[in-house]
Write a protein that holds these residues in place. Structure first.
Motif, PDB file in Angstrom:
ATOM      1  N   SER A   1       0.852  -1.261  -0.056  1.00 54.63           N
ATOM      2  CA  SER A   1       0.201   0.027   0.031  1.00 54.63           C
ATOM      3  C   SER A   1       0.857   1.222   0.015  1.00 54.63           C
ATOM      4  CB  SER A   1      -0.926  -0.071   1.323  1.00 54.63           C
ATOM      5  OG  SER A   1      -0.085   0.233   2.357  1.00 54.63           O
ATOM      6  N   GLN A   2       0.145   2.464  -0.330  1.00 54.94           N
ATOM      7  CA  GLN A   2       1.093   3.744  -0.528  1.00 54.94           C
ATOM      8  C   GLN A   2       1.485   3.975   0.980  1.00 54.94           C
ATOM      9  OE1 GLN A   2       2.427   5.480  -2.973  1.00 54.94           O
ATOM     10  NE2 GLN A   2       1.783   3.621  -3.838  1.00 54.94           N
ATOM     11  N   GLU A   3       0.517   3.624   2.053  1.00 56.48           N
ATOM     12  CA  GLU A   3       0.796   4.221   3.562  1.00 56.48           C
ATOM     13  C   GLU A   3       2.167   3.293   3.973  1.00 56.48           C
ATOM     14  OE1 GLU A   3      -0.634   3.262   7.883  1.00 56.48           O
ATOM     15  OE2 GLU A   3      -2.144   2.565   6.086  1.00 56.48           O
TER      16      GLU A   3
ATOM     17  N   VAL B   1       4.527   2.066   1.783  1.00 54.16           N
ATOM     18  CA  VAL B   1       5.734   2.547   0.946  1.00 54.16           C
ATOM     19  C   VAL B   1       6.319   3.822   1.859  1.00 54.16           C
ATOM     20  CG1 VAL B   1       6.368   4.258  -0.892  1.00 54.16           C
ATOM     21  CG2 VAL B   1       4.894   2.099  -1.466  1.00 54.16           C
ATOM     22  N   GLY B   2       5.372   4.817   2.216  1.00 50.01           N
ATOM     23  CA  GLY B   2       5.994   5.754   3.436  1.00 50.01           C
ATOM     24  C   GLY B   2       6.783   5.300   4.583  1.00 50.01           C
TER      25      GLY B   2
ATOM     26  N   LYS C   1      11.496   3.515  -3.578  1.00 47.67           N
ATOM     27  CA  LYS C   1      10.785   2.998  -4.764  1.00 47.67           C
ATOM     28  C   LYS C   1      11.576   2.399  -5.924  1.00 47.67           C
ATOM     29  CE  LYS C   1       6.542   5.669  -4.413  1.00 47.67           C
ATOM     30  NZ  LYS C   1       5.282   6.470  -5.200  1.00 47.67           N
TER      31      LYS C   1
ATOM     32  N   PRO D   1       4.805   0.361  -9.870  1.00 50.01           N
ATOM     33  CA  PRO D   1       3.861  -0.625  -9.318  1.00 50.01           C
ATOM     34  C   PRO D   1       3.998  -1.893 -10.177  1.00 50.01           C
ATOM     35  CG  PRO D   1       3.121   1.492  -9.048  1.00 50.01           C
ATOM     36  CD  PRO D   1       3.902   1.630  -9.987  1.00 50.01           C
TER      37      PRO D   1
ATOM     38  N   GLU E   1      -2.900  -2.171  -9.571  1.00 46.65           N
ATOM     39  CA  GLU E   1      -1.807  -2.003  -8.877  1.00 46.65           C
ATOM     40  C   GLU E   1      -1.871  -3.103  -7.691  1.00 46.65           C
ATOM     41  OE1 GLU E   1      -0.576   1.927  -7.828  1.00 46.65           O
ATOM     42  OE2 GLU E   1      -0.700   2.476  -9.760  1.00 46.65           O
TER      43      GLU E   1
ATOM     44  N   GLN F   1       4.239  -2.033  -4.736  1.00 45.27           N
ATOM     45  CA  GLN F   1       5.346  -1.074  -5.117  1.00 45.27           C
ATOM     46  C   GLN F   1       6.644  -1.747  -4.858  1.00 45.27           C
ATOM     47  OE1 GLN F   1       5.440   1.695  -6.695  1.00 45.27           O
ATOM     48  NE2 GLN F   1       7.568   1.240  -6.704  1.00 45.27           N
TER      49      GLN F   1
END
Length: 109
Positions: free
Chosen positions: A71-73, A75-76, A85, A89, A96, A99
């Motif tokens: 998830s993008q969360e 990734v952070g 990154k 993705p 998607e 990532q």
């Protein structure tokens, strides 16, 4: 993957596996397959402590690590631990999935 395990989803699992393997770097690395934290322990730094401990070992060995954030969360979260990154993705059927991420070992000077 065996057809008897995946049944009618055999082809989808094969395409998924191929999609996950494509972005993997060819240079030596460790694959960070999974980091899991019990829901009652989230936001208490449990995941960070797990990663910090593992990174100390990898850094001593000079090993880079490849993984996938789901998830993008995440990734952070991984970015706060030195990951960046790695390409685009991974997608399957236009969706998607993960990532790819990469962390260079912090080698001693």
């Amino acid at each position: 993957m065996a057809r008897e395990v995946t049944g009618p989803y055999y082809d989808t699992f094969n395409r998924f596996e191929t999609a996950l393997l494509e972005p993997r770097p060819s240079k030596p690395h460790q694959y960070g397959a999974l980091v899991a934290v019990r829901s009652t322990e989230r936001n208490k730094r449990a995941g960070s402590r797990l990663l910090d401990h593992h990174h100390r070992i990898l850094d001593e060995r000079g090993q880079d690590v490849y993984g996938e954030a789901s998830s993008q969360e995440l990734v952070g979260f991984f970015a706060r631990h030195g990951y960046s990154k790695l390409g685009q993705p991974v997608t399957l059927d236009g969706q998607e999935l993960v990532q790819p991420i990469w962390r260079e070992a912090r080698r001693a000077d």
